[in-house]
Write an enzyme that holds these catalytic residues in place. Structure first.
Site, PDB file in Angstrom:
ATOM      1  N   HIS A 270       0.871  -1.184   0.000  1.00  0.00           N
ATOM      2  CA  HIS A 270       0.000   0.000   0.000  1.00  0.00           C
ATOM      3  C   HIS A 270       0.909   1.235   0.000  1.00  0.00           C
ATOM      4  O   HIS A 270       1.662   1.439  -0.936  1.00  0.00           O
ATOM      5  CB  HIS A 270      -0.901  -0.107   1.240  1.00  0.00           C
ATOM      6  CG  HIS A 270      -2.047   0.847   1.309  1.00  0.00           C
ATOM      7  ND1 HIS A 270      -2.410   1.675   0.299  1.00  0.00           N
ATOM      8  CD2 HIS A 270      -2.937   1.086   2.322  1.00  0.00           C
ATOM      9  CE1 HIS A 270      -3.463   2.392   0.659  1.00  0.00           C
ATOM     10  NE2 HIS A 270      -3.803   2.058   1.891  1.00  0.00           N
ATOM     11  N   HIS A 311      -1.906  -2.514  -9.784  1.00  0.00           N
ATOM     12  CA  HIS A 311      -2.874  -1.908  -8.879  1.00  0.00           C
ATOM     13  C   HIS A 311      -4.091  -2.803  -8.793  1.00  0.00           C
ATOM     14  O   HIS A 311      -4.488  -3.401  -9.791  1.00  0.00           O
ATOM     15  CB  HIS A 311      -3.274  -0.504  -9.354  1.00  0.00           C
ATOM     16  CG  HIS A 311      -3.886   0.311  -8.279  1.00  0.00           C
ATOM     17  ND1 HIS A 311      -5.214   0.235  -7.964  1.00  0.00           N
ATOM     18  CD2 HIS A 311      -3.328   1.174  -7.395  1.00  0.00           C
ATOM     19  CE1 HIS A 311      -5.450   1.039  -6.944  1.00  0.00           C
ATOM     20  NE2 HIS A 311      -4.322   1.614  -6.571  1.00  0.00           N
ATOM     21  N   ASP A 368       3.012   5.538  -7.068  1.00  0.00           N
ATOM     22  CA  ASP A 368       4.194   5.470  -6.214  1.00  0.00           C
ATOM     23  C   ASP A 368       5.493   5.334  -6.993  1.00  0.00           C
ATOM     24  O   ASP A 368       6.563   5.580  -6.463  1.00  0.00           O
ATOM     25  CB  ASP A 368       4.060   4.307  -5.226  1.00  0.00           C
ATOM     26  CG  ASP A 368       3.038   4.642  -4.173  1.00  0.00           C
ATOM     27  OD1 ASP A 368       2.942   5.827  -3.817  1.00  0.00           O
ATOM     28  OD2 ASP A 368       2.325   3.740  -3.723  1.00  0.00           O
TER      29      ASP A 368
HETATM   30  N1  CMC Z   1       5.364  -7.423  -9.984  1.00  0.00           N
HETATM   31  C1  CMC Z   1       5.236  -8.657 -10.529  1.00  0.00           C
HETATM   32  N2  CMC Z   1       4.066  -9.314 -10.665  1.00  0.00           N
HETATM   33  C2  CMC Z   1       2.972  -8.696 -10.223  1.00  0.00           C
HETATM   34  C3  CMC Z   1       3.026  -7.411  -9.640  1.00  0.00           C
HETATM   35  C4  CMC Z   1       4.263  -6.787  -9.528  1.00  0.00           C
HETATM   36  N3  CMC Z   1       4.373  -5.556  -8.991  1.00  0.00           N
HETATM   37  N4  CMC Z   1       1.786  -7.027  -9.275  1.00  0.00           N
HETATM   38  C5  CMC Z   1       0.969  -8.034  -9.609  1.00  0.00           C
HETATM   39  N5  CMC Z   1       1.676  -9.050 -10.200  1.00  0.00           N
HETATM   40  C6  CMC Z   1       1.139 -10.293 -10.780  1.00  0.00           C
HETATM   41  C7  CMC Z   1       0.728 -11.284  -9.691  1.00  0.00           C
HETATM   42  O1  CMC Z   1       1.795 -12.136  -9.364  1.00  0.00           O
HETATM   43  C8  CMC Z   1      -0.411 -12.001 -10.361  1.00  0.00           C
HETATM   44  O2  CMC Z   1       0.136 -12.909 -11.301  1.00  0.00           O
HETATM   45  P1  CMC Z   1      -0.624 -14.310 -11.618  1.00  0.00           P
HETATM   46  O3  CMC Z   1      -1.965 -13.922 -12.159  1.00  0.00           O
HETATM   47  O4  CMC Z   1       0.255 -14.995 -12.590  1.00  0.00           O
HETATM   48  O5  CMC Z   1      -0.716 -15.013 -10.288  1.00  0.00           O
HETATM   49  C9  CMC Z   1      -1.111 -10.907 -11.171  1.00  0.00           C
HETATM   50  O6  CMC Z   1      -0.078  -9.952 -11.462  1.00  0.00           O
HETATM   51  C10 CMC Z   1      -2.246 -10.222 -10.440  1.00  0.00           C
HETATM   52  O7  CMC Z   1      -1.737  -9.701  -9.211  1.00  0.00           O
HETATM   53  P2  CMC Z   1      -2.452  -9.735  -7.785  1.00  0.00           P
HETATM   54  O8  CMC Z   1      -1.419  -9.985  -6.739  1.00  0.00           O
HETATM   55  O9  CMC Z   1      -3.632 -10.652  -7.844  1.00  0.00           O
HETATM   56  O10 CMC Z   1      -2.964  -8.267  -7.714  1.00  0.00           O
HETATM   57  P3  CMC Z   1      -3.529  -7.578  -6.419  1.00  0.00           P
HETATM   58  O11 CMC Z   1      -4.667  -6.769  -6.875  1.00  0.00           O
HETATM   59  O12 CMC Z   1      -3.771  -8.560  -5.324  1.00  0.00           O
HETATM   60  O13 CMC Z   1      -2.286  -6.653  -5.948  1.00  0.00           O
HETATM   61  C11 CMC Z   1      -0.837  -4.830  -5.726  1.00  0.00           C
HETATM   62  C12 CMC Z   1      -2.193  -5.309  -6.262  1.00  0.00           C
HETATM   63  C13 CMC Z   1      -0.748  -3.290  -5.891  1.00  0.00           C
HETATM   64  C14 CMC Z   1      -0.722  -5.151  -4.236  1.00  0.00           C
HETATM   65  C15 CMC Z   1       0.300  -5.522  -6.527  1.00  0.00           C
HETATM   66  O14 CMC Z   1       0.198  -5.191  -7.901  1.00  0.00           O
HETATM   67  C16 CMC Z   1       1.671  -5.189  -5.995  1.00  0.00           C
HETATM   68  O15 CMC Z   1       2.143  -5.834  -5.058  1.00  0.00           O
HETATM   69  N6  CMC Z   1       2.372  -4.142  -6.580  1.00  0.00           N
HETATM   70  C17 CMC Z   1       3.643  -3.704  -6.069  1.00  0.00           C
HETATM   71  C18 CMC Z   1       3.407  -2.833  -4.822  1.00  0.00           C
HETATM   72  C19 CMC Z   1       2.889  -1.463  -5.189  1.00  0.00           C
HETATM   73  O16 CMC Z   1       3.397  -0.795  -6.082  1.00  0.00           O
HETATM   74  N7  CMC Z   1       1.868  -0.998  -4.426  1.00  0.00           N
HETATM   75  C20 CMC Z   1       1.316   0.345  -4.560  1.00  0.00           C
HETATM   76  C21 CMC Z   1      -0.076   0.378  -5.063  1.00  0.00           C
HETATM   77  S1  CMC Z   1      -0.560   2.027  -5.551  1.00  0.00           S
HETATM   78  C22 CMC Z   1      -0.597   2.929  -4.081  1.00  0.00           C
HETATM   79  C23 CMC Z   1      -1.743   2.622  -3.219  1.00  0.00           C
HETATM   80  O17 CMC Z   1      -2.903   2.844  -3.665  1.00  0.00           O
HETATM   81  O18 CMC Z   1      -1.550   2.200  -2.067  1.00  0.00           O
END
Ligand code: CMC
Length: 434
Positions: A270, A311, A368
């Site tokens: 987050h 995201h 971010d």
């Molecule tokens: N790097 C590599 N793979 C990723 C990433 C990433 N940053 N983000 C998502 N994926 C992959 C994930 O492994 C999954 O792959 P598969 O379908 O093969 O299993 C797919 O993409 C979908 O991801 P998810 O984990 O189901 O997505 P989520 O909605 O649960 O997570 C997130 C969203 C923001 C937590 C995640 O994208 C992440 O960890 N990003 C990096 C951290 C980040 O930049 N966070 C800031 C968000 S914006 C600020 C805020 O609003 O807080």
């Protein structure tokens, strides 16, 4: 919200063949929702949605997001317009009261906020209990929670006037506390707020000024700071906002609720992501290492993720990132900074956006990714990045908390679960345990 009797959703239990009609509710924008509030009473089943990917937890009039189209609106106003044409306090007024302020309203709101920028003198001593090398977010969780111990006269959440004062106090004092957190970590004296400066100018002043030297706020940096604060001000029912609402639903005081929001924001998935982006760029070190790190990001057995990418809601682009990318160029040009990390970040962005894995999963830079680079250029240490996010998001948290408390049907939030533990079993005496 309309609840027309003729719009229903039919659910059939395949075991019993029984059908249930659930009401469908329409908002002003966005998808309709299926109202499952009576589902358990009528069917004996709960819904199961552990990370809330398909759950609307409340109704709200504050912020609207369309993740597919990359739309973010506060009270109907586009984020791009707010970032370009208004100030942080105008956005704060809009979030809190529903409309852009008139000149007179803005002058009054500015006075109301600046009136509360100082903190109780005793708070200074509270800081001294922390280690100087404590993470600023750890300090923020503590001191913001402690505000409830200082402002007893605004803790009655059922009194609209006290709610208003608490809202103003939080918006006004969190920047002061954030700057104090920084000063404490570098061993410099705290700077009193200056109410003749704008919200963002004052924050930069309290953070970077020192008593023996005159300090002139750089207008380009003040504008960039204001834009960062606007872009982070609210974001609908994200993890920290939902935390604030859930804590507040038990009728806890607003200072405690915002401290809970700060704790939730701290995580790298987050608000902690802006710090993690800079750490990741340092870890990658050189453009030639990008392919290796991209492979690691794709490897499910490797915990490494590309920080600042992806995201939960935006699935095409993050409108906040588009605005910030422009600001990033302005700040770096004004400061004459030629940060090799920026070049590395741009190359990482280019390669990732062409990569099949990232394209298929619709992973692109989020807000971010750029905010970290700007904040670094402005002179903030990485450990302060998430604190700045908290300064901005306080406005959203407070607005959402206030909206919830003012909702006549407020009830404590209490999710249920799918129990997967042991079945009921007999107690075993100590002598018989194996
Ligand atoms: N790097 C590599 N793979 C990723 C990433 C990433 N940053 N983000 C998502 N994926 C992959 C994930 O492994 C999954 O792959 P598969 O379908 O093969 O299993 C797919 O993409 C979908 O991801 P998810 O984990 O189901 O997505 P989520 O909605 O649960 O997570 C997130 C969203 C923001 C937590 C995640 O994208 C992440 O960890 N990003 C990096 C951290 C980040 O930049 N966070 C800031 C968000 S914006 C600020 C805020 O609003 O807080």
């Amino acid at each position: 919200m309309s609840n027309s009797q003729d719009k229903t959703f039919t659910l059939t239990n395949d075991q019993t063949g029984e059908s249930y009609k659930l009401p469908v509710l329409d908002g002003t924008q966005g998808p309709s929702v299926v109202d499952v509030r009576k589902l358990y009473a009528e069917t004996g089943h709960f819904t199961f949605d552990p990370s809330f990917t398909a759950t609307g937890s409340c109704k709200s009039r504050i912020t609207y997001i369309d993740g597919e189209k990359g739309i973010l609106q506060h009270r109907g106003y586009k984020i791009e317009d707010l970032a370009e044409k208004s100030s942080f306090l105008e956005v704060a007024h809009t979030l809190l009261y529903g409309d852009l302020p008139t000149e007179k309203e803005l002058a009054k709101f500015t006075k109301d906020i600046t009136y509360h920028t100082m903190v109780h003198d005793q708070v200074n001593y509270f800081f001294r209990g922390f280690r100087r090398d404590a993470h600023p977010m750890a300090v923020m969780c503590g001191v913001v929670g402690a505000l409830a111990a200082f402002y007893h006269d605004s803790l009655d959440i059922w009194d609209p006037e006290q709610r208003e004062i608490s809202a103003h106090r939080l918006i006004a004092k969190i920047p002061t506390l954030a700057a104090m957190t920084y000063k404490y970590s570098v061993g410099q004296p705290f700077m009193f707020p200056r109410n003749d400066l704008s919200f963002s100018e004052n924050f930069l002043y309290m953070t970077f000024a020192v008593p023996p030297e005159p300090y002139k706020v750089n207008p380009v940096l003040a504008r960039a700071m204001d834009r960062i604060l606007i872009l982070h001000a609210d974001h609908e029912q994200n993890a920290s906002t939902s935390t604030v609402r859930l804590a507040g639903s038990s009728q806890a005081n607003p200072f405690a609720c915002i401290a809970a929001g700060i704790a939730s924001l701290w995580g790298p998935s987050h608000g902690g992501a802006n710090q993690a982006v800079l750490e990741m760029l340092d870890q990658i070190g050189d453009k030639k290492n990008i392919p290796e790190f991209l492979e690691r990001a794709k490897d499910k057995d490797d915990p490494f993720r590309l920080m600042g990418f992806g995201h939960r809601v935006y699935k095409n682009f993050d409108p906040r990132a588009n605005v910030l990318k422009k600001s990033c160029d302005e700040v770096l040009e004004d400061l004459g900074i030629d940060d090799p990390r920026l070049e590395l970040a741009m190359e990482l962005e280019r390669i990732a956006l062409e990569d099949e894995y990232f394209v298929e999963r619709k992973l692109f830079p989020n807000v971010d990714f750029y905010s970290g680079i700007i904040l670094k250029a402005m002179g903030f240490p990485t450990s302060m990045f998430t604190v700045l996010f908290a300064v901005a998001r306080t406005v959203g948290w407070v607005s959402q908390w206030k909206e919830m408390i003012e909702e006549p049907s407020l009830r404590i939030g209490r999710p249920r679960q799918l129990y997967t533990g042991p079945d009921a079993r007999d107690f075993v005496e100590m002598k018989d345990r194996k």
